[in-house]
Design a protein around this motif. Structure first.
Motif, PDB file in Angstrom:
ATOM      1  N   LEU A  46     -13.401   9.506   5.112  1.00 45.31           N
ATOM      2  CA  LEU A  46     -13.307  10.117   6.431  1.00 45.31           C
ATOM      3  C   LEU A  46     -13.742   9.136   7.520  1.00 45.31           C
ATOM      4  CD1 LEU A  46     -14.676  13.697   5.659  1.00 45.31           C
ATOM      5  CD2 LEU A  46     -12.323  13.094   6.245  1.00 45.31           C
ATOM      6  N   ALA A  47     -14.798   8.360   7.237  1.00 44.31           N
ATOM      7  CA  ALA A  47     -15.244   7.364   8.218  1.00 44.31           C
ATOM      8  C   ALA A  47     -14.153   6.335   8.470  1.00 44.31           C
ATOM      9  CB  ALA A  47     -16.526   6.684   7.714  1.00 44.31           C
ATOM     10  N   ASP A  48     -13.461   5.944   7.416  1.00 44.03           N
ATOM     11  CA  ASP A  48     -12.377   4.981   7.569  1.00 44.03           C
ATOM     12  C   ASP A  48     -11.201   5.589   8.335  1.00 44.03           C
ATOM     13  OD1 ASP A  48     -11.133   2.359   6.838  1.00 44.03           O
ATOM     14  OD2 ASP A  48      -9.720   3.692   5.807  1.00 44.03           O
ATOM     15  N   GLU A  49     -10.883   6.842   8.027  1.00 47.43           N
ATOM     16  CA  GLU A  49      -9.755   7.494   8.702  1.00 47.43           C
ATOM     17  C   GLU A  49      -9.988   7.614  10.201  1.00 47.43           C
ATOM     18  OE1 GLU A  49      -7.553  11.893   8.944  1.00 47.43           O
ATOM     19  OE2 GLU A  49      -8.880  11.429   7.248  1.00 47.43           O
ATOM     20  N   PHE A  50     -11.209   8.011  10.588  1.00 45.30           N
ATOM     21  CA  PHE A  50     -11.489   8.237  11.995  1.00 45.30           C
ATOM     22  C   PHE A  50     -12.061   7.006  12.704  1.00 45.30           C
ATOM     23  CE2 PHE A  50     -11.475  12.539  10.217  1.00 45.30           C
ATOM     24  CZ  PHE A  50     -10.666  13.206  11.134  1.00 45.30           C
ATOM     25  N   GLY A  51     -12.347   5.935  11.960  1.00 43.42           N
ATOM     26  CA  GLY A  51     -12.870   4.710  12.572  1.00 43.42           C
ATOM     27  C   GLY A  51     -14.267   4.870  13.123  1.00 43.42           C
ATOM     28  N   VAL A  52     -15.130   5.588  12.370  1.00 46.24           N
ATOM     29  CA  VAL A  52     -16.503   5.838  12.825  1.00 46.24           C
ATOM     30  C   VAL A  52     -17.483   5.474  11.721  1.00 46.24           C
ATOM     31  CG1 VAL A  52     -15.781   7.694  14.388  1.00 46.24           C
ATOM     32  CG2 VAL A  52     -16.398   8.229  12.012  1.00 46.24           C
ATOM     33  N   GLU A  53     -18.762   5.504  12.060  1.00 45.35           N
ATOM     34  CA  GLU A  53     -19.814   5.320  11.067  1.00 45.35           C
ATOM     35  C   GLU A  53     -19.987   6.610  10.262  1.00 45.35           C
ATOM     36  OE1 GLU A  53     -21.356   2.489  10.521  1.00 45.35           O
ATOM     37  OE2 GLU A  53     -20.308   1.476  12.185  1.00 45.35           O
ATOM     38  N   ARG A  54     -20.581   6.464   9.073  1.00 44.48           N
ATOM     39  CA  ARG A  54     -20.761   7.660   8.231  1.00 44.48           C
ATOM     40  C   ARG A  54     -21.661   8.694   8.880  1.00 44.48           C
ATOM     41  NH1 ARG A  54     -21.249   5.970   1.850  1.00 44.48           N
ATOM     42  NH2 ARG A  54     -19.540   4.441   1.811  1.00 44.48           N
ATOM     43  N   GLY A  55     -22.582   8.264   9.744  1.00 49.04           N
ATOM     44  CA  GLY A  55     -23.465   9.207  10.414  1.00 49.04           C
ATOM     45  C   GLY A  55     -22.689  10.222  11.242  1.00 49.04           C
ATOM     46  N   ALA A  56     -21.614   9.782  11.894  1.00 45.04           N
ATOM     47  CA  ALA A  56     -20.787  10.695  12.691  1.00 45.04           C
ATOM     48  C   ALA A  56     -20.084  11.701  11.780  1.00 45.04           C
ATOM     49  CB  ALA A  56     -19.778   9.902  13.509  1.00 45.04           C
ATOM     50  N   VAL A  57     -19.638  11.241  10.589  1.00 44.25           N
ATOM     51  CA  VAL A  57     -18.988  12.133   9.636  1.00 44.25           C
ATOM     52  C   VAL A  57     -19.976  13.176   9.141  1.00 44.25           C
ATOM     53  CG1 VAL A  57     -17.906  12.286   7.361  1.00 44.25           C
ATOM     54  CG2 VAL A  57     -17.261  10.443   8.924  1.00 44.25           C
ATOM     55  N   ARG A  58     -21.212  12.744   8.836  1.00 45.32           N
ATOM     56  CA  ARG A  58     -22.219  13.682   8.333  1.00 45.32           C
ATOM     57  C   ARG A  58     -22.511  14.766   9.375  1.00 45.32           C
ATOM     58  NH1 ARG A  58     -24.320   9.012   5.651  1.00 45.32           N
ATOM     59  NH2 ARG A  58     -25.601   8.447   7.446  1.00 45.32           N
ATOM     60  N   GLN A  59     -22.592  14.383  10.649  1.00 41.16           N
ATOM     61  CA  GLN A  59     -22.825  15.379  11.703  1.00 41.16           C
ATOM     62  C   GLN A  59     -21.672  16.393  11.768  1.00 41.16           C
ATOM     63  OE1 GLN A  59     -24.214  13.916  15.591  1.00 41.16           O
ATOM     64  NE2 GLN A  59     -24.560  11.924  14.603  1.00 41.16           N
ATOM     65  N   ALA A  60     -20.448  15.890  11.619  1.00 37.38           N
ATOM     66  CA  ALA A  60     -19.282  16.782  11.643  1.00 37.38           C
ATOM     67  C   ALA A  60     -19.317  17.749  10.471  1.00 37.38           C
ATOM     68  CB  ALA A  60     -18.004  15.957  11.618  1.00 37.38           C
ATOM     69  N   LEU A  61     -19.686  17.258   9.290  1.00 36.79           N
ATOM     70  CA  LEU A  61     -19.735  18.116   8.105  1.00 36.79           C
ATOM     71  C   LEU A  61     -20.823  19.172   8.236  1.00 36.79           C
ATOM     72  CD1 LEU A  61     -19.164  15.552   5.206  1.00 36.79           C
ATOM     73  CD2 LEU A  61     -17.487  16.927   6.466  1.00 36.79           C
ATOM     74  N   ARG A  62     -21.950  18.796   8.850  1.00 39.61           N
ATOM     75  CA  ARG A  62     -23.010  19.784   9.054  1.00 39.61           C
ATOM     76  C   ARG A  62     -22.543  20.896   9.999  1.00 39.61           C
ATOM     77  NH1 ARG A  62     -26.633  15.309   8.646  1.00 39.61           N
ATOM     78  NH2 ARG A  62     -26.576  14.961  10.905  1.00 39.61           N
ATOM     79  N   ALA A  63     -21.768  20.519  11.031  1.00 40.07           N
ATOM     80  CA  ALA A  63     -21.252  21.531  11.967  1.00 40.07           C
ATOM     81  C   ALA A  63     -20.310  22.494  11.248  1.00 40.07           C
ATOM     82  CB  ALA A  63     -20.532  20.854  13.127  1.00 40.07           C
ATOM     83  N   LEU A  64     -19.466  21.968  10.364  1.00 43.36           N
ATOM     84  CA  LEU A  64     -18.556  22.825   9.613  1.00 43.36           C
ATOM     85  C   LEU A  64     -19.317  23.708   8.634  1.00 43.36           C
ATOM     86  CD1 LEU A  64     -15.646  20.317   8.881  1.00 43.36           C
ATOM     87  CD2 LEU A  64     -15.699  22.127  10.598  1.00 43.36           C
ATOM     88  N   GLN A  65     -20.378  23.180   8.048  1.00 46.14           N
ATOM     89  CA  GLN A  65     -21.208  23.977   7.153  1.00 46.14           C
ATOM     90  C   GLN A  65     -21.879  25.119   7.929  1.00 46.14           C
ATOM     91  OE1 GLN A  65     -24.773  22.135   5.587  1.00 46.14           O
ATOM     92  NE2 GLN A  65     -24.565  23.236   3.641  1.00 46.14           N
ATOM     93  N   ASP A  66     -22.375  24.805   9.126  1.00 51.29           N
ATOM     94  CA  ASP A  66     -23.011  25.840   9.951  1.00 51.29           C
ATOM     95  C   ASP A  66     -22.028  26.946  10.302  1.00 51.29           C
ATOM     96  OD1 ASP A  66     -25.382  24.438   9.861  1.00 51.29           O
ATOM     97  OD2 ASP A  66     -25.126  23.516  11.839  1.00 51.29           O
ATOM     98  N   ASP A  67     -20.745  26.586  10.396  1.00 48.24           N
ATOM     99  CA  ASP A  67     -19.705  27.585  10.688  1.00 48.24           C
ATOM    100  C   ASP A  67     -19.271  28.357   9.451  1.00 48.24           C
ATOM    101  OD1 ASP A  67     -19.727  26.791  13.306  1.00 48.24           O
ATOM    102  OD2 ASP A  67     -17.912  25.569  13.186  1.00 48.24           O
ATOM    103  N   GLY A  68     -19.835  28.005   8.275  1.00 47.75           N
ATOM    104  CA  GLY A  68     -19.467  28.690   7.048  1.00 47.75           C
ATOM    105  C   GLY A  68     -18.162  28.228   6.436  1.00 47.75           C
ATOM    106  N   LEU A  69     -17.664  27.048   6.870  1.00 44.06           N
ATOM    107  CA  LEU A  69     -16.369  26.569   6.385  1.00 44.06           C
ATOM    108  C   LEU A  69     -16.488  25.651   5.170  1.00 44.06           C
ATOM    109  CD1 LEU A  69     -14.651  25.825   9.816  1.00 44.06           C
ATOM    110  CD2 LEU A  69     -14.293  27.782   8.313  1.00 44.06           C
ATOM    111  N   LEU A  70     -17.699  25.152   4.888  1.00 43.74           N
ATOM    112  CA  LEU A  70     -17.894  24.223   3.776  1.00 43.74           C
ATOM    113  C   LEU A  70     -19.013  24.702   2.865  1.00 43.74           C
ATOM    114  CD1 LEU A  70     -17.756  20.705   5.534  1.00 43.74           C
ATOM    115  CD2 LEU A  70     -15.888  21.928   4.406  1.00 43.74           C
ATOM    116  N   THR A  71     -18.905  24.333   1.590  1.00 44.93           N
ATOM    117  CA  THR A  71     -19.987  24.554   0.624  1.00 44.93           C
ATOM    118  C   THR A  71     -20.306  23.229  -0.063  1.00 44.93           C
ATOM    119  OG1 THR A  71     -18.407  25.126  -1.126  1.00 44.93           O
ATOM    120  CG2 THR A  71     -19.282  26.939   0.190  1.00 44.93           C
TER     121      THR A  71
END
Length: 293
Positions: A46-71
């Motif tokens: 995902l970091a490679d796809e979006f051209g970002v550091e892994r920290g940005a990906v982790r923040q995005a995944l936490r937001a999706l988890q908070d929304d109940g979309l990820l386990t």
């Protein structure tokens, strides 16, 4: 959000924020590209796809988890898309209250299919009032309506309603009262539905007779939802022109209606499917032609 080749920041460089990434993944889930149970790509991918550091990906995944979309976000492997939450239908409601809005929603489909197994059509007539009104008013426009109804045969000894002092006679006033209600309500229901043909709706309504008294009422809506209520038998008296009837009867309109939807998960989906199979089997095997007269 749709991911493009560039997400231009103020300084003109391409930069995705954690929110951008979360929105893009949310859209893939909404569109069905990622389904319940699917694994996401790794954080590195995902970091490679979006051209970002892994920290940005982790923040995005936490937001999706908070929304109940990820386990399984913190399990050391790519998280999975979560099962959608079951719809909240609230507390079970009496049939007279709960049936009408479910039927109205079902009549929004182009091809409406309603199957019912019940003692009489007492609850169906008022519950269908709103969807029929909306069709006459042009707010709902189904192309076809197919309704099948299973009712007890006139020739059987009913479990209920029945006289407290069961006479077992052909002219039993309690049985004759039920039969008159069954026939009159069925005829009214048929008339109301067939009137929709004036709006170009293809309507079919068919009745068949059961060789037993149904202990529950069951409504199947578009093969997607099952509504079930238990008939509660009670002793009651009713005054008629010929005297007072002392009988064991039910108040079907007051029975609590429980809803099961295919979209709510595997348990509800299995209940809907088995209920439909049960109804179809009765319709095709032991039920008989029914004439409302």
């Amino acid at each position: 959000m749709v991911v493009t080749q560039e997400n231009v920041a103020v300084n003109g460089s391409s930069r995705f924020t954690p929110r951008d990434i979360a929105d893009a993944l949310r859209e893939r889930i909404r569109a069905g590209e990622l389904r319940a149970g699917d694994r996401l790509p790794t954080q590195a991918e995902l970091a490679d796809e979006f051209g970002v550091e892994r920290g940005a990906v982790r923040q995005a995944l936490r937001a999706l988890q908070d929304d109940g979309l990820l386990t399984n976000v913190s399990k050391g492997s790519p998280p999975r898309i979560a099962e959608p939450p079951a719809p909240d239908h609230g507390e079970p409601q009496p049939t007279m209250v709960g049936l009408a809005p479910r039927l109205t929603a079902a009549f929004a489909a182009p091809h409406v299919r309603i199957d019912a197994a019940c003692l009489t059509a007492e609850s169906l007539i008022p519950a269908l009032g709103e969807p029929l009104r909306l069709i006459h008013g042009g707010q709902l426009k189904p192309a076809r309506i197919d309704i099948r109804i299973l009712l007890p045969s006139r020739d059987i000894s009913l479990a209920f309603p029945v006289s407290v002092e069961d006479r077992g006679e052909d002219d039993d006033p309690v049985h004759q009262r039920w039969l008159a209600m069954r026939n009159a309500q069925g005829q009214v229901l048929s008339y109301n539905l067939r009137a929709l043909r004036s709006h170009g709706v293809d309507v079919s309504i068919t009745f068949r007779a059961l060789p037993f008294t149904p202990p529950v009422k069951l409504y199947l809506l578009n093969e997607q939802e099952a509504l079930i209520a238990y008939y509660m038998v009670t002793r009651t008296e009713e005054t008629t022109d010929s005297g007072t009837l002392d009988m064991y009867d039910v108040r079907g309109t007051e029975s609590l209606l429980f809803s099961f939807e295919k979209a709510a998960g595997q348990r509800d989906a299995a209940f809907v499917e088995e209920s439909q199979k049960w109804f179809d089997a009765l319709w095709e095997t032991i039920s008989t032609d029914l004439t409302l007269s």
